[in-house]
Design a protein around this motif. Structure first.
Motif, PDB file in Angstrom:
ATOM      1  N   GLU A   1      38.455  53.036  38.005  1.00 46.03           N
ATOM      2  CA  GLU A   1      38.927  51.761  38.547  1.00 46.03           C
ATOM      3  C   GLU A   1      37.703  50.936  38.930  1.00 46.03           C
ATOM      4  OE1 GLU A   1      41.636  48.969  39.647  1.00 46.03           O
ATOM      5  OE2 GLU A   1      42.368  50.962  39.142  1.00 46.03           O
ATOM      6  N   VAL A   2      37.570  49.740  38.328  1.00 47.74           N
ATOM      7  CA  VAL A   2      36.448  48.858  38.631  1.00 47.74           C
ATOM      8  C   VAL A   2      36.992  47.454  38.873  1.00 47.74           C
ATOM      9  CG1 VAL A   2      34.726  50.165  37.334  1.00 47.74           C
ATOM     10  CG2 VAL A   2      36.007  48.382  36.185  1.00 47.74           C
ATOM     11  N   SER A   3      36.152  46.593  39.412  1.00 46.99           N
ATOM     12  CA  SER A   3      36.584  45.210  39.642  1.00 46.99           C
ATOM     13  C   SER A   3      36.742  44.503  38.292  1.00 46.99           C
ATOM     14  CB  SER A   3      35.578  44.473  40.511  1.00 46.99           C
ATOM     15  OG  SER A   3      34.370  44.290  39.806  1.00 46.99           O
ATOM     16  N   ASP A   4      37.582  43.486  38.269  1.00 44.37           N
ATOM     17  CA  ASP A   4      37.844  42.758  37.031  1.00 44.37           C
ATOM     18  C   ASP A   4      36.571  42.143  36.455  1.00 44.37           C
ATOM     19  OD1 ASP A   4      40.448  43.443  37.416  1.00 44.37           O
ATOM     20  OD2 ASP A   4      41.169  41.416  37.847  1.00 44.37           O
ATOM     21  N   GLY A   5      35.755  41.564  37.295  1.00 47.41           N
ATOM     22  CA  GLY A   5      34.521  40.918  36.837  1.00 47.41           C
ATOM     23  C   GLY A   5      33.562  41.923  36.224  1.00 47.41           C
ATOM     24  N   TYR A   6      33.387  43.086  36.868  1.00 49.05           N
ATOM     25  CA  TYR A   6      32.495  44.129  36.353  1.00 49.05           C
ATOM     26  C   TYR A   6      32.997  44.623  35.001  1.00 49.05           C
ATOM     27  CZ  TYR A   6      29.608  48.374  36.375  1.00 49.05           C
ATOM     28  OH  TYR A   6      28.704  49.360  36.057  1.00 49.05           O
ATOM     29  N   ALA A   7      34.307  44.784  34.887  1.00 44.96           N
ATOM     30  CA  ALA A   7      34.888  45.244  33.632  1.00 44.96           C
ATOM     31  C   ALA A   7      34.664  44.213  32.527  1.00 44.96           C
ATOM     32  CB  ALA A   7      36.375  45.522  33.807  1.00 44.96           C
ATOM     33  N   ARG A   8      35.005  42.944  32.781  1.00 40.76           N
ATOM     34  CA  ARG A   8      34.874  41.904  31.754  1.00 40.76           C
ATOM     35  C   ARG A   8      33.422  41.620  31.389  1.00 40.76           C
ATOM     36  NH1 ARG A   8      38.894  39.250  34.551  1.00 40.76           N
ATOM     37  NH2 ARG A   8      37.311  38.076  35.668  1.00 40.76           N
ATOM     38  N   ASN A   9      32.552  41.506  32.393  1.00 44.57           N
ATOM     39  CA  ASN A   9      31.185  41.050  32.154  1.00 44.57           C
ATOM     40  C   ASN A   9      30.212  42.159  31.772  1.00 44.57           C
ATOM     41  OD1 ASN A   9      31.853  38.376  32.753  1.00 44.57           O
ATOM     42  ND2 ASN A   9      31.630  38.770  34.949  1.00 44.57           N
ATOM     43  N   PHE A  10      30.525  43.383  32.067  1.00 45.20           N
ATOM     44  CA  PHE A  10      29.573  44.446  31.748  1.00 45.20           C
ATOM     45  C   PHE A  10      30.180  45.499  30.826  1.00 45.20           C
ATOM     46  CE2 PHE A  10      27.556  48.571  32.765  1.00 45.20           C
ATOM     47  CZ  PHE A  10      26.276  48.291  32.298  1.00 45.20           C
ATOM     48  N   ILE A  11      31.234  46.177  31.279  1.00 42.20           N
ATOM     49  CA  ILE A  11      31.762  47.325  30.543  1.00 42.20           C
ATOM     50  C   ILE A  11      32.362  46.899  29.201  1.00 42.20           C
ATOM     51  CG2 ILE A  11      33.451  49.193  30.584  1.00 42.20           C
ATOM     52  CD1 ILE A  11      32.972  49.368  33.603  1.00 42.20           C
ATOM     53  N   LEU A  12      33.251  45.924  29.210  1.00 44.70           N
ATOM     54  CA  LEU A  12      33.888  45.507  27.957  1.00 44.70           C
ATOM     55  C   LEU A  12      32.923  44.726  27.066  1.00 44.70           C
ATOM     56  CD1 LEU A  12      37.390  44.442  29.348  1.00 44.70           C
ATOM     57  CD2 LEU A  12      36.742  46.632  28.335  1.00 44.70           C
ATOM     58  N   LYS A  13      32.113  43.866  27.665  1.00 50.43           N
ATOM     59  CA  LYS A  13      31.189  43.032  26.904  1.00 50.43           C
ATOM     60  C   LYS A  13      30.149  43.873  26.171  1.00 50.43           C
ATOM     61  CE  LYS A  13      28.568  38.786  27.532  1.00 50.43           C
ATOM     62  NZ  LYS A  13      28.072  37.843  28.535  1.00 50.43           N
ATOM     63  N   LYS A  14      29.627  44.906  26.820  1.00 45.76           N
ATOM     64  CA  LYS A  14      28.609  45.772  26.203  1.00 45.76           C
ATOM     65  C   LYS A  14      29.215  46.959  25.469  1.00 45.76           C
ATOM     66  CE  LYS A  14      24.818  44.322  28.983  1.00 45.76           C
ATOM     67  NZ  LYS A  14      23.525  44.632  29.499  1.00 45.76           N
ATOM     68  N   ASN A  15      30.527  46.959  25.311  1.00 44.81           N
ATOM     69  CA  ASN A  15      31.256  47.995  24.571  1.00 44.81           C
ATOM     70  C   ASN A  15      31.009  49.389  25.152  1.00 44.81           C
ATOM     71  OD1 ASN A  15      33.140  48.592  22.629  1.00 44.81           O
ATOM     72  ND2 ASN A  15      31.628  48.936  21.019  1.00 44.81           N
TER      73      ASN A  15
ATOM     74  N   LYS B   1      41.597  49.151  35.450  1.00 51.39           N
ATOM     75  CA  LYS B   1      41.285  50.499  34.986  1.00 51.39           C
ATOM     76  C   LYS B   1      40.702  50.425  33.583  1.00 51.39           C
ATOM     77  CE  LYS B   1      44.623  53.078  37.613  1.00 51.39           C
ATOM     78  NZ  LYS B   1      44.971  54.455  37.769  1.00 51.39           N
ATOM     79  N   VAL B   2      39.584  51.179  33.391  1.00 47.61           N
ATOM     80  CA  VAL B   2      38.952  51.228  32.074  1.00 47.61           C
ATOM     81  C   VAL B   2      38.681  52.683  31.695  1.00 47.61           C
ATOM     82  CG1 VAL B   2      37.876  48.946  32.174  1.00 47.61           C
ATOM     83  CG2 VAL B   2      36.660  50.897  33.071  1.00 47.61           C
ATOM     84  N   ILE B   3      38.645  52.922  30.387  1.00 47.59           N
ATOM     85  CA  ILE B   3      38.278  54.227  29.837  1.00 47.59           C
ATOM     86  C   ILE B   3      36.847  54.104  29.358  1.00 47.59           C
ATOM     87  CG2 ILE B   3      38.776  55.968  28.095  1.00 47.59           C
ATOM     88  CD1 ILE B   3      41.635  54.773  27.952  1.00 47.59           C
ATOM     89  N   LEU B   4      35.960  54.937  29.865  1.00 46.00           N
ATOM     90  CA  LEU B   4      34.544  54.852  29.514  1.00 46.00           C
ATOM     91  C   LEU B   4      34.295  55.444  28.128  1.00 46.00           C
ATOM     92  CD1 LEU B   4      32.923  55.857  32.916  1.00 46.00           C
ATOM     93  CD2 LEU B   4      33.325  53.572  32.013  1.00 46.00           C
TER      94      LEU B   4
END
Length: 149
Positions: free
Chosen positions: A20-34, A2-5
């Motif tokens: 709710e997103v997959s772990d890879g999508y969260a780590r590699n896109f959402i969190l990485k690009k802030n 789970k991530v907060i946009l």
């Protein structure tokens, strides 16, 4: 995961939403690009406080717009335009002139973009001009157009 946009992401959600997103999508896109943060208890609490603060600010702006609307509806401004032969007007009264006269005569500041004038006023008389102060608040201003001597 789970991530907060932090911003709007097309086909995923809007800013401030918890998704709710997959772990890879969260780590590699959402969190990485802030573009978002992990939805842990600390971040959820921050989000809750921010939403409460935004609601409070929105309510204050609404109340201020209602108060300004009451002052505008209680007042009336007078504008004069040059008239020629046969009652033909030289020029017209625009939203910019109305905003300037409200500042001079009523000592209230309004943006000329908020004056909802369908077309410029070209005839003498009393006209009612709507002024949109807030998405929920529209005030009617009385504009008395007179002939300039």
């Amino acid at each position: 995961m789970k991530v907060i946009l932090k911003e709007d992401i097309k086909s995923l959600g809007k800013k401030g939403e918890i998704v709710e997103v997959s772990d890879g999508y969260a780590r590699n896109f959402i969190l990485k690009k802030n573009k978002g943060v992990e939805a842990n208890s600390s971040n959820l609490n921050d989000l809750k406080l921010k939403k409460a603060n935004d609601d409070k600010i929105a309510q204050e702006q609404y109340e201020a717009a209602k108060e300004l609307g009451k002052q505008i509806e209680a007042g009336q401004i007078q504008v004069s335009i040059k008239m020629g032969e046969g009652g033909k007007a030289f020029g017209s009264v625009s939203s910019k002139e109305i905003a300037e006269e409200v500042k001079k005569q009523l000592d209230l500041t309004i943006d000329k973009k908020k004056v909802q004038l369908k077309e410029a006023i070209k005839v003498p008389g009393t006209h009612v001009v709507p002024i949109k102060l807030h998405p929920k608040v529209t005030a009617d201003l009385k504009v008395l157009v007179t002939e300039e001597a």
